[in-house]
Design a protein around this motif. Structure first.
Motif, PDB file in Angstrom:
ATOM      1  N   THR A   1      29.083  38.648  32.799  1.00 37.72           N
ATOM      2  CA  THR A   1      28.290  37.524  33.303  1.00 37.72           C
ATOM      3  C   THR A   1      26.915  37.520  32.662  1.00 37.72           C
ATOM      4  O   THR A   1      26.318  38.580  32.455  1.00 37.72           O
ATOM      5  N   ILE A   2      26.429  36.321  32.352  1.00 33.26           N
ATOM      6  CA  ILE A   2      25.038  36.131  31.942  1.00 33.26           C
ATOM      7  C   ILE A   2      24.372  35.283  32.998  1.00 33.26           C
ATOM      8  O   ILE A   2      24.858  34.194  33.325  1.00 33.26           O
ATOM      9  N   ARG A   3      23.246  35.760  33.535  1.00 37.33           N
ATOM     10  CA  ARG A   3      22.497  34.959  34.498  1.00 37.33           C
ATOM     11  C   ARG A   3      21.727  33.872  33.758  1.00 37.33           C
ATOM     12  O   ARG A   3      21.607  33.880  32.555  1.00 37.33           O
ATOM     13  N   THR A   4      21.165  32.981  34.511  1.00 32.82           N
ATOM     14  CA  THR A   4      20.493  31.797  34.001  1.00 32.82           C
ATOM     15  C   THR A   4      19.520  32.100  32.869  1.00 32.82           C
ATOM     16  O   THR A   4      18.743  33.041  32.945  1.00 32.82           O
ATOM     17  N   GLY A   5      19.616  31.279  31.819  1.00 32.14           N
ATOM     18  CA  GLY A   5      18.673  31.394  30.720  1.00 32.14           C
ATOM     19  C   GLY A   5      18.819  32.647  29.905  1.00 32.14           C
ATOM     20  O   GLY A   5      17.848  33.096  29.270  1.00 32.14           O
ATOM     21  N   GLY A   6      20.033  33.210  29.877  1.00 34.95           N
ATOM     22  CA  GLY A   6      20.226  34.429  29.091  1.00 34.95           C
ATOM     23  C   GLY A   6      19.523  35.624  29.683  1.00 34.95           C
ATOM     24  O   GLY A   6      19.132  36.552  28.959  1.00 34.95           O
ATOM     25  N   GLY A   7      19.397  35.626  31.010  1.00 32.94           N
ATOM     26  CA  GLY A   7      18.748  36.741  31.680  1.00 32.94           C
ATOM     27  C   GLY A   7      19.634  37.956  31.754  1.00 32.94           C
ATOM     28  O   GLY A   7      20.275  38.343  30.775  1.00 32.94           O
ATOM     29  N   SER A   8      19.739  38.543  32.921  1.00 34.49           N
ATOM     30  CA  SER A   8      20.499  39.777  33.086  1.00 34.49           C
ATOM     31  C   SER A   8      21.959  39.579  32.703  1.00 34.49           C
ATOM     32  O   SER A   8      22.549  38.524  32.941  1.00 34.49           O
ATOM     33  N   ILE A   9      22.501  40.620  32.111  1.00 36.42           N
ATOM     34  CA  ILE A   9      23.904  40.619  31.701  1.00 36.42           C
ATOM     35  C   ILE A   9      24.632  41.724  32.441  1.00 36.42           C
ATOM     36  O   ILE A   9      24.093  42.829  32.588  1.00 36.42           O
ATOM     37  N   TYR A  10      25.833  41.429  32.893  1.00 35.45           N
ATOM     38  CA  TYR A  10      26.630  42.378  33.645  1.00 35.45           C
ATOM     39  C   TYR A  10      28.007  42.505  32.996  1.00 35.45           C
ATOM     40  O   TYR A  10      28.562  41.521  32.519  1.00 35.45           O
ATOM     41  N   TYR A  11      28.532  43.723  33.009  1.00 34.04           N
ATOM     42  CA  TYR A  11      29.874  43.982  32.504  1.00 34.04           C
ATOM     43  C   TYR A  11      30.661  44.784  33.535  1.00 34.04           C
ATOM     44  O   TYR A  11      30.113  45.653  34.210  1.00 34.04           O
ATOM     45  N   ALA A  12      31.953  44.518  33.585  1.00 35.03           N
ATOM     46  CA  ALA A  12      32.836  45.394  34.339  1.00 35.03           C
ATOM     47  C   ALA A  12      32.880  46.751  33.642  1.00 35.03           C
ATOM     48  O   ALA A  12      32.801  46.832  32.412  1.00 35.03           O
ATOM     49  N   ASP A  13      33.005  47.800  34.431  1.00 30.54           N
ATOM     50  CA  ASP A  13      33.039  49.146  33.843  1.00 30.54           C
ATOM     51  C   ASP A  13      34.162  49.282  32.819  1.00 30.54           C
ATOM     52  O   ASP A  13      34.019  49.994  31.821  1.00 30.54           O
ATOM     53  N   SER A  14      35.256  48.599  33.057  1.00 27.38           N
ATOM     54  CA  SER A  14      36.422  48.735  32.190  1.00 27.38           C
ATOM     55  C   SER A  14      36.216  48.155  30.795  1.00 27.38           C
ATOM     56  O   SER A  14      36.992  48.460  29.885  1.00 27.38           O
ATOM     57  N   VAL A  15      35.176  47.334  30.617  1.00 29.37           N
ATOM     58  CA  VAL A  15      34.964  46.707  29.308  1.00 29.37           C
ATOM     59  C   VAL A  15      33.636  47.100  28.669  1.00 29.37           C
ATOM     60  O   VAL A  15      33.365  46.720  27.524  1.00 29.37           O
ATOM     61  N   LYS A  16      32.817  47.853  29.380  1.00 31.39           N
ATOM     62  CA  LYS A  16      31.524  48.256  28.830  1.00 31.39           C
ATOM     63  C   LYS A  16      31.706  49.010  27.526  1.00 31.39           C
ATOM     64  O   LYS A  16      32.555  49.875  27.399  1.00 31.39           O
ATOM     65  N   GLY A  17      30.900  48.646  26.535  1.00 32.30           N
ATOM     66  CA  GLY A  17      30.966  49.283  25.231  1.00 32.30           C
ATOM     67  C   GLY A  17      32.012  48.680  24.310  1.00 32.30           C
ATOM     68  O   GLY A  17      32.046  49.016  23.117  1.00 32.30           O
ATOM     69  N   ARG A  18      32.854  47.796  24.851  1.00 27.48           N
ATOM     70  CA  ARG A  18      33.897  47.163  24.021  1.00 27.48           C
ATOM     71  C   ARG A  18      33.727  45.649  23.937  1.00 27.48           C
ATOM     72  O   ARG A  18      34.039  45.054  22.903  1.00 27.48           O
ATOM     73  N   PHE A  19      33.259  45.029  25.002  1.00 26.77           N
ATOM     74  CA  PHE A  19      33.114  43.574  25.053  1.00 26.77           C
ATOM     75  C   PHE A  19      31.634  43.202  25.023  1.00 26.77           C
ATOM     76  O   PHE A  19      30.791  43.926  25.557  1.00 26.77           O
ATOM     77  N   ILE A  20      31.351  42.049  24.410  1.00 28.10           N
ATOM     78  CA  ILE A  20      29.982  41.539  24.371  1.00 28.10           C
ATOM     79  C   ILE A  20      29.988  40.070  24.762  1.00 28.10           C
ATOM     80  O   ILE A  20      30.702  39.269  24.144  1.00 28.10           O
ATOM     81  N   ILE A  21      29.200  39.705  25.766  1.00 23.40           N
ATOM     82  CA  ILE A  21      29.057  38.322  26.174  1.00 23.40           C
ATOM     83  C   ILE A  21      27.784  37.763  25.555  1.00 23.40           C
ATOM     84  O   ILE A  21      26.765  38.463  25.469  1.00 23.40           O
ATOM     85  N   SER A  22      27.856  36.519  25.094  1.00 18.95           N
ATOM     86  CA  SER A  22      26.681  35.879  24.518  1.00 18.95           C
ATOM     87  C   SER A  22      26.811  34.370  24.697  1.00 18.95           C
ATOM     88  O   SER A  22      27.884  33.869  25.028  1.00 18.95           O
TER      89      SER A  22
END
Length: 122
Positions: A49-70
């Protein structure tokens, strides 16, 4: 309000895919956007998830280090770069959006959804 996902497909384990979510009716800089996924027989789960305006980004533990949201606000498009894919990543992937959210990983907090794009990892 329309969200249109693309980029899914079939890939071997260890491979990569990039998902896109077009949001032509939105000012994507002013909303929260996210990727969720749902495998057969399982609940829909938050991926990133990306919060409004490209603020905080959150990842599920299962995808951290492998997936990138932008997101590209000029193109009104959200992306999910998926690397080192595993068979357990196989699911229908959905784009979601809302102006205000509480839990960034809760599907209940998002009002707007795309139709989904299938990702299969073998």
């Amino acid at each position: 309000v329309q969200l249109v996902e693309s980029g899914g497909g079939s890939v071997q384990a260890g491979g990569s895919l990039r998902l896109s979510c077009a949001a032509p009716g939105y000012d994507t800089s002013s909303i929260c956007m996210a990727w969720f996924r749902q495998a057969p027989g399982k609940e829909r789960e938050g991926v990133a998830t990306i919060r409004t305006g490209g603020g905080s980004i959150y990842y599920a533990d299962s995808v951290k280090g492998r997936f990138i949201i932008s997101q590209d606000n000029a193109q009104k498009t959200l992306y999910l770069e998926m690397n080192s894919l595993k068979p357990e990543d196989t699911a229908m992937y959905y784009c979601a959006a809302d102006r205000w959210i509480g839990d960034p990983m809760s599907a209940r907090d998002f009002a707007y959804w795309g139709q989904g794009t299938q990702v299969t990892v073998s």
